[in-house]
Scaffold this active site. Sequence first.
Site, short mmCIF file in Angstrom:
data_model
loop_
_atom_site.label_atom_id
_atom_site.label_comp_id
_atom_site.label_asym_id
_atom_site.label_seq_id
_atom_site.Cartn_x
_atom_site.Cartn_y
_atom_site.Cartn_z
N TYR A 157 0.83 -1.21 0.00
CA TYR A 157 0.00 0.00 0.00
C TYR A 157 0.86 1.26 0.00
CZ TYR A 157 -3.67 3.31 1.32
OH TYR A 157 -4.54 4.38 1.35
N ARG A 196 -11.53 13.01 2.65
CA ARG A 196 -12.40 12.15 3.45
C ARG A 196 -13.77 11.98 2.82
NH1 ARG A 196 -8.82 9.50 6.65
NH2 ARG A 196 -7.44 10.98 7.69
N TYR A 227 -0.49 13.03 6.73
CA TYR A 227 -0.02 12.03 7.68
C TYR A 227 1.50 12.12 7.87
CZ TYR A 227 -4.34 9.22 7.95
OH TYR A 227 -5.61 8.78 8.19
N GLU A 284 -13.65 -1.12 7.67
CA GLU A 284 -13.69 0.15 6.92
C GLU A 284 -15.08 0.26 6.30
OE1 GLU A 284 -11.22 2.06 3.21
OE2 GLU A 284 -10.07 1.24 4.90
N ARG A 305 0.64 6.77 -6.85
CA ARG A 305 -0.58 7.56 -7.01
C ARG A 305 -0.30 9.04 -6.75
NH1 ARG A 305 -5.79 6.42 -3.25
NH2 ARG A 305 -4.18 6.65 -1.65
#
Length: 332
Positions: free
Chosen positions: A145, A215, A202, A326, A152
Amino acid sequence: MRGNVIVTPPCTFRSAEEFAELAGDTVLGAVRYSTAGGRPRWEHGLPVLPLHMVRPGEPEVVEVWHSEGGVIRTGEHQGLLYAHDGEVLFCAGWIGPSADCGEATRRAYLAAFELVERLGYPTVFRMWNMLDGITDRSARGTEVYRDFCVGRGQAFDEYGHAMPASTGIGSLGDGVAFYFLAHRSHAAVHLENPLQVPAHEYPEQYGPRPPSFARATYLRPEQGRGSLYVSGTASILDHATVAPGDVGRQVQVTLANIAALIGTDNLVRHGIDGGYRLGDLRAIKVYVKRPEDVPLVTRLCRDEFSRRADFAVFTVDVCRPDLLVEIEGMTP
């Protein structure tokens, strides 16, 4: 329906048999959650992305994206299959198993951004990414990830696109797959959660490149009420995982996060009138890491969401080893 009532194509969950009967002039594309994945393919003249998200013996689910109206046109671009109706673009791609997930992701996302600019759908408002072995070690010795987030993020940098609502979740095999929606004329408002650090901020402990997503994204029409797309949301406050190992508590924190995100106070903070409750969400997908937790998670979610909402549960890995659930959804 055009005008100001339905802003985006509604999403419904169907069985494989229902999808075969439904496919026609009103469907843009579909995602087939099944026991095998791979490249997007044409079914009934529509782009369909097969995802390995269902275990043997579990029912297949088909996520169907309906057109707003108008003539649907389809095509292919560098392995991406797409359909658009003059207002909304549905596009699906497959990166597949790769020794360098980051670079493969960068190339795939660059192709996607090139397509939306070429076709004239500048507002990318919702993306999904499904990664086999999402928390495993890659050939580079880093987490899959995290490699994905690097690639990305580089593509976003190169094209300068705003980061929309997104889900990054595990799959049961067959590499990396993704799909997204873009709009021609409506503006997007990308939302952050007052209870969480924005993902793109982050700290480095979560990888060399933070995740590139908002979000939630609100798609705003020229008049009337828009539609709200909630990203995959988990038990994270600030930037830290809450209640590792306690799935019930993680569901509670996740639902509270979504409630704060879509509530009136947060929407007004982003310049949007009014707010939503959990019961307003539709097309809800719940991802659960451990099969034994599915009954409890399903019950806790059913207690909060509307009985009229389409609802699907998938048993797959989440984007952190200590996250157990999730949840995502959208408003009509």
